[in-house]
Design an enzyme around this catalytic site. Structure first.
Site, short mmCIF file in Angstrom:
data_model
loop_
_atom_site.label_atom_id
_atom_site.label_comp_id
_atom_site.label_asym_id
_atom_site.label_seq_id
_atom_site.Cartn_x
_atom_site.Cartn_y
_atom_site.Cartn_z
N LYS A 12 -10.67 -3.99 10.95
CA LYS A 12 -9.33 -3.99 11.55
C LYS A 12 -9.22 -5.04 12.65
O LYS A 12 -8.18 -5.69 12.80
CB LYS A 12 -9.00 -2.61 12.10
CG LYS A 12 -8.99 -1.50 11.06
CD LYS A 12 -8.06 -1.77 9.89
CE LYS A 12 -6.60 -1.61 10.23
NZ LYS A 12 -5.72 -1.69 9.03
N VAL A 66 0.94 -2.45 5.37
CA VAL A 66 0.18 -1.23 5.68
C VAL A 66 -1.15 -1.19 4.94
O VAL A 66 -2.12 -0.62 5.42
CB VAL A 66 1.03 0.02 5.31
CG1 VAL A 66 0.30 1.29 5.72
CG2 VAL A 66 2.40 -0.05 5.99
N PRO A 124 -2.34 2.37 15.43
CA PRO A 124 -2.38 3.83 15.52
C PRO A 124 -3.79 4.35 15.81
O PRO A 124 -4.79 3.75 15.42
CB PRO A 124 -1.94 4.30 14.12
CG PRO A 124 -1.49 3.07 13.39
CD PRO A 124 -2.17 1.93 14.04
N ILE A 179 0.26 6.40 5.50
CA ILE A 179 1.27 5.73 6.32
C ILE A 179 2.29 5.04 5.44
O ILE A 179 3.50 5.11 5.69
CB ILE A 179 0.61 4.72 7.28
CG1 ILE A 179 -0.32 5.44 8.27
CG2 ILE A 179 1.67 3.93 8.04
CD1 ILE A 179 -1.10 4.50 9.18
N GLY A 180 1.83 4.38 4.39
CA GLY A 180 2.73 3.63 3.53
C GLY A 180 3.83 4.48 2.93
O GLY A 180 5.01 4.13 2.98
N SER A 228 -4.68 -1.38 3.56
CA SER A 228 -6.00 -1.77 4.05
C SER A 228 -6.93 -0.62 3.74
O SER A 228 -6.54 0.55 3.86
CB SER A 228 -5.99 -2.04 5.56
OG SER A 228 -7.21 -2.60 5.98
N GLY A 280 0.81 -1.22 0.00
CA GLY A 280 0.00 0.00 0.00
C GLY A 280 0.83 1.26 0.00
O GLY A 280 0.62 2.16 0.81
N TYR A 330 -15.38 -0.25 9.71
CA TYR A 330 -13.93 -0.10 9.74
C TYR A 330 -13.34 -0.76 10.98
O TYR A 330 -12.36 -1.52 10.89
CB TYR A 330 -13.54 1.38 9.70
CG TYR A 330 -12.06 1.58 9.83
CD1 TYR A 330 -11.20 1.25 8.79
CD2 TYR A 330 -11.50 2.08 11.01
CE1 TYR A 330 -9.83 1.40 8.91
CE2 TYR A 330 -10.13 2.24 11.14
CZ TYR A 330 -9.30 1.90 10.08
OH TYR A 330 -7.94 2.06 10.23
N ASP A 344 -3.02 -6.97 -5.58
CA ASP A 344 -4.32 -6.62 -5.02
C ASP A 344 -4.58 -7.49 -3.79
O ASP A 344 -4.30 -8.69 -3.81
CB ASP A 344 -5.41 -6.83 -6.07
CG ASP A 344 -6.76 -6.25 -5.66
OD1 ASP A 344 -7.26 -6.60 -4.57
OD2 ASP A 344 -7.32 -5.45 -6.43
#
Length: 342
Positions: A160, A83, A185, A15-16, A85, A10, A156, A63
């Site tokens: 996660k 990372v 995070p 973040i990536g 998602s 990602g 979401y 993917d």
């Protein structure tokens, strides 16, 4: 680190790309995945804007919902920062739009990493996998888990939680020698790199533009993306990180009205459109049956989600920037990029 090849899944995400920039600054060789190779130029532009050389990044198409590409992505890799998602700005009508790629994608990456002899995977989970369980009034730690079946837990948070649970189950049952560490995070802020905004920064932009008429009495945790990237690298390298999860937050939780006050107090005229109105709790509860966003907020009204980063500090030596600094860095970058309307 130059003898090791690190995969960041990602790479175009907030973040990536920050993980890629930090790895390059540390001299690592980096490979990253994008879902669509047509975004390769976008990725390289982001890396360049972040001050790194994009020619040092190998890009592979893969993917989360397809096996194709993942064997190539992990070939010769020593560590993986997983990372990638989905993170929507709004709750989807079908929660499987988030749950399937999050859970299946995590397992796909772990299978490929194990089979390729990768040493350690660092998974980007979320505080959303921690902070939506029973709330006894204590400060959340890594021992806490979200109950995905609890009323009001949104798609979401479920995605996660289920993805992280699946990862730990995989490691326990069939991980072989593969190690796993997890970073959780809170709301990720910090300087924007380009106009393609994360959900947290999109919210700030809406506030600065005056597109939010009133704010609920719910709270969230904040952390700077640069510190999140730093924690990923620490979790990747430190021998004591294997088998552990680490909450990435800075200070106590902020309520949405407190966030608005920080913007108004520190940015002056640039924050003149930020609302001072608070959304009454009864309005949130009345609207919850008809609006997915309000439905996820209603159970959290008046509940602070204070969390501790003591474990990350004690085990990994991680010290994040103050939460206000993270938020203001975001806001100022949006202004500098010309995204806030004059």
């Amino acid at each position: 680190m130059s003898d090791e090849l690190i995969l960041v899944t990602g790479g175009t995400g907030f973040i990536g790309v920050n993980c890629i920039i930090r790895l390059l600054a540390d001299g690592a060789r980096v490979r990253t995945t994008v879902r669509d190779l047509r975004r390769t130029d976008d990725l390289r532009a982001l890396v360049r804007l972040g001050g790194a050389d994009p020619s040092d990044v190998d890009v592979v198409g893969a993917d989360l919902l397809d096996d194709a590409g993942w064997p190539d992505a992990v070939r010769d890799v020593t560590h993986v920062l997983h990372v990638a998602s989905p993170f929507p700005t709004r709750q989807p009508r079908d929660e499987d739009e988030l749950i399937r790629p999050a859970r299946e994608g995590t397992l796909r990456v772990l299978h490929a990493a194990r089979d390729a002899g990768v040493r350690r995977v660092v998974q980007t989970s979320s505080f959303a996998a921690v902070g939506y369980g029973p709330h006894p009034g204590h400060r959340f730690t890594e021992a806490d888990w979200t109950d995905p079946d609890r009323a009001g837990v949104g798609a979401y948070a479920r995605s996660k939680t289920l993805a992280e649970r699946a990862a730990w189950d995989f490691i326990a049952r069939e991980g072989g020698g593969l190690e796993l560490a997890v970073v959780n995070p809170g709301g990720v802020f910090g300087p924007a790199i380009g106009p393609d905004l994360s959900s947290s920064l999109a919210l700030l932009l809406m506030l600065l533009d005056g597109r939010v008429p009133a704010l609920p009495r719910a709270s969230f945790n904040a952390v700077d993306v640069r510190d999140v990237a730093d924690l990923h690298l620490r979790a990747m390298r430190h021998p004591d990180a294997a088998g552990e999860r680490f909450i990435a937050v800075s200070g106590d939780a902020l309520t949405y009205p407190e966030l608005a006050a920080v913007l108004r107090d520190e940015l002056g005229e640039a924050a003149r459109r930020v609302t001072k109105r608070t959304l009454p709790d009864w309005v949130v509860r009345v609207g919850a049956p008809f609006n997915a966003d309000l439905r996820s907020l209603a159970p959290e009204l008046g509940r602070r989600k204070d969390a501790s980063h003591e474990k990350a500090t004690r085990v990994l030596g991680w010290t994040p920037r103050p939460r206000e600094e993270a938020v203001l860095a975001s806001a100022r970058s949006l202004i500098e990029l010309g995204l806030v309307r004059p």
